[in-house]
Design an enzyme around this catalytic site. Structure first.
Site, mmCIF file in Angstrom:
data_model
loop_
_atom_site.group_PDB
_atom_site.id
_atom_site.type_symbol
_atom_site.label_atom_id
_atom_site.label_comp_id
_atom_site.label_asym_id
_atom_site.label_seq_id
_atom_site.Cartn_x
_atom_site.Cartn_y
_atom_site.Cartn_z
ATOM 1 C CD GLU A 7 -9.540 -17.657 -25.110
ATOM 2 O OE1 GLU A 7 -10.401 -17.120 -24.388
ATOM 3 O OE2 GLU A 7 -9.323 -17.289 -26.275
ATOM 4 C CE LYS A 13 -7.017 -14.796 -27.251
ATOM 5 N NZ LYS A 13 -7.749 -14.756 -28.542
ATOM 6 C CG ASP A 60 -8.925 -12.724 -34.433
ATOM 7 O OD1 ASP A 60 -8.598 -13.658 -33.675
ATOM 8 O OD2 ASP A 60 -9.908 -11.993 -34.228
ATOM 9 C CB THR A 82 -8.575 -12.622 -24.459
ATOM 10 O OG1 THR A 82 -9.459 -12.338 -25.536
ATOM 11 C CG2 THR A 82 -9.095 -13.792 -23.647
ATOM 12 C CG PHE A 89 -12.571 -8.350 -27.369
ATOM 13 C CD1 PHE A 89 -11.226 -8.618 -27.208
ATOM 14 C CD2 PHE A 89 -13.438 -9.426 -27.550
ATOM 15 C CE1 PHE A 89 -10.730 -9.914 -27.243
ATOM 16 C CE2 PHE A 89 -12.961 -10.729 -27.589
ATOM 17 C CZ PHE A 89 -11.609 -10.973 -27.443
#
Length: 317
Positions: A90, A127, A17, A151, A173
């Site tokens: 993203e 994303k 990440d 996400t 998350f």
């Protein structure tokens, strides 16, 4: 005994990440994920500043949003040189409530990857924030062979809607859920009582994982946003876990025994849930979940803020 990271890799696909592609190789992850905040952090390091300069010099004549997409894709291409699997890139969070604009931006990102010779069906995930509009955009994209990673996911109803849309992967998350409950408990928060399997973020992912496995849902579950190694260990066995370089380092130096907590057998022993379909039902159930509503909105605002900072840095080159 092998270290905890190596043990984890045997039961879970480990994902890095970070936007810092120079730090990825040491941990040998399968995949990597990025977001506006991670890229912003990376481009402020001297080692990556030349990427921003090159982007500005070569594409300063196109719109700023296209320059940003080209920078994101450049980072993605560099990351793909160090991993065997996929990179997640993203879509601008400012498009989180615009389905068509999200589809259009995703297609442009994919086109930029293809222009670099990347096999996007196998190596790129787009994303998108798990708003209703984002999920509908993902459904359209998946139907066209563009795979998506949804996400900013904090609730079971978001996970259900993503499954109905046949998205490739979701990123619940963990750490941000933990943050919310800890903040709201205030002085009454008991860290020890809410650690490991009792962590509210961990419990949320386990609930989604069980629901998916019970119903034969093919969408992959990737726990994300970890605050400590205990959260990661408690989710060993999850399809994927995306982990920061700092926590990857900690796990690589830990030699304690690790056992898979999530398995299909375990999932089938859990309470079987069902969720309603449709936009009205989605919005109502999300609204009923104060944590998910607040963290989704907060997450989008934070990504937008960092996107604006990235815009400013690129313009200043």
């Amino acid at each position: 005994m092998t270290n905890t990271l190596d043990q984890l890799k045997k039961v879970t696909q480990v994902v890095a990440d970070t936007g810092d592609f120079q730090s990825i190789a040491a941990f040998k992850p399968q995949d990597a994920t990025t977001n506006p905040s991670l890229i912003l952090k990376a481009v402020q390091k001297p080692a990556y500043y030349p990427l921003m300069q090159e982007t500005r010099e070569n594409f300063g004549h196109v719109s700023l949003d296209e320059q940003v997409d080209r920078l994101l894709v450049r980072f993605g291409c560099e990351i793909l040189k160090t991993i065997p699997g996929r990179v997640s890139t993203e879509v601008d969070a400012r498009l989180s409530f615009d389905t068509q604009a999200t589809v259009d931006r995703a297609k442009r990102i994919v086109a930029l990857y293809k222009a670099e010779g990347i096999d996007t069906e196998k190596r790129v995930l787009i994303k998108i924030a798990s708003t209703w509009e984002g999920i509908q955009a993902a459904q359209t994209l998946e139907q066209q062979g563009i795979h998506c990673n949804l996400t900013l996911l904090f609730s079971a109803i978001q996970a259900h809607a993503c499954a109905k849309a046949s998205v490739t992967l979701i990123s619940p998350f963990v750490g941000r859920i933990y943050d919310w409950y800890k903040k709201n408990a205030g002085p009454q928060w008991d860290e020890q009582a809410n650690a490991g399997a009792n962590d509210p973020g961990v419990k949320s992912v386990k609930r989604i994982y069980a629901y998916y496995k019970q119903h034969g849902i093919r969408t992959e579950v990737m726990g994300a946003s970890f605050r400590n190694a205990g959260q990661i260990k408690a989710l060993a066995g999850c399809d994927l876990l995306t982990i920061s370089p700092e926590l990857l380092t900690e796990l690589s130096q830990d030699e304690s025994h690790l056992q898979a907590a999530l398995t299909t057998v375990w999932a089938n022993q859990q309470h079987v849930e069902a969720f309603p379909d449709g936009e009205a039902e989605f919005r109502f159930m999300l609204n009923e979940d104060a944590m998910a509503t607040e963290k989704l909105a907060e997450g989008i605002r934070a990504f937008v803020k960092d996107s604006e900072k990235l815009d400013a840095l690129l313009k200043a080159v």
